[in-house]
Design an enzyme around this catalytic site. Sequence first.
Site, PDB file in Angstrom:
ATOM      1  N   SER A  73      -1.074   7.755  -7.996  1.00 24.58           N
ATOM      2  CA  SER A  73      -1.807   8.240  -6.832  1.00 24.58           C
ATOM      3  C   SER A  73      -2.831   9.293  -7.245  1.00 24.58           C
ATOM      4  CB  SER A  73      -0.810   8.767  -5.796  1.00 24.58           C
ATOM      5  OG  SER A  73      -1.447   9.084  -4.591  1.00 24.58           O
ATOM      6  N   ASP A 108      -0.626  -1.094   0.670  1.00 19.85           N
ATOM      7  CA  ASP A 108      -0.725   0.362   0.546  1.00 19.85           C
ATOM      8  C   ASP A 108      -1.470   0.920   1.757  1.00 19.85           C
ATOM      9  OD1 ASP A 108      -1.393   3.034  -0.212  1.00 19.85           O
ATOM     10  OD2 ASP A 108      -1.189   2.489  -2.323  1.00 19.85           O
ATOM     11  N   HIS A 117       2.557   2.508  -0.333  1.00 19.44           N
ATOM     12  CA  HIS A 117       2.124   3.544  -1.276  1.00 19.44           C
ATOM     13  C   HIS A 117       3.289   4.189  -2.021  1.00 19.44           C
ATOM     14  CE1 HIS A 117      -0.845   6.252  -2.956  1.00 19.44           C
ATOM     15  NE2 HIS A 117      -0.117   7.295  -2.625  1.00 19.44           N
TER      16      HIS A 117
END
Length: 288
Positions: free
Chosen positions: A170, A235, A264
């Site tokens: 991320s 996501d 995610h």
Amino acid sequence: MNTLSVKDLCCLFCCPPCPGRIAAKLAFVPPEPTYAIMADESGARWTLHLGEKAEWQYSQRELDSLEMSMAQTSKGSRLACMFVRSAPSAKYTLLFSHGNAVDLGQMSSFYIGLGSRINCNIFSYDYSGYGASTGKPSEGNLYADIEAAWQQMRTRYGVNPENVILYGQSIGTVPTVDLASRFECAAVILHSPLTSGMRVAFPDTKKTYCFDVFPSIDKIAKVSSHVLVIHGTEDEVIDFSHGLAIYERCQHPVEPLWVEGAGHNDVELYSQYLERLRYFVAHELQGP
């Protein structure tokens, strides 16, 4: 990374937007620290103390095996670093840049499990303003943080660049791509990467503006190492299109892992996640 309201967007992108503020709004949500570290009398050795929110899953023996240290960045922050020797015979060490809203305490159990399953040691650190690290989170500090962690791993623990796999998750893909574009390493793993801050906030953005932040899409083509991209197709925070765009810009991509149906924060729960990492480490990176 957190969802932006209409009010937030108006504040961010008016007259003209401030890159530091965009970065803070898009990415940085340091949690309440879940651990503390204490130095011995010499100041050379540090002891880790985990709080309840760290949700430690192993015994005291594993806890005692986590080696803590502090690294100094070029911007004045002192970073908490963790070396997880989860695979004594491992050829590779992951320099792991974790995601947002977690710290080393929360990640420690995951690191032990991941390292032992893919036969890699793991070196990780907390960004400025996270966990026991000093300073404040910012885009500039992200880049200084990972470089300080890189140097700490090399000098204190003697890990050579050819044995380092840079792993970013991320927001952690931002410093990972930046470092990989400037230093040689064994390989790069980008887990749910973003192309740039503007492209997250405004999905129709087609180019990088001067006030954009986290422009990984413009740096990834400079990465000469082999790159494995991992992204969930559902996501909800960083759209799957970001992972695809990063993959398409890589000089030396390996077969990506698109996890069908994953969001995610749950890619690691799918069996193909560990399977792909094991194969990457054991076969695609090993020479004859």
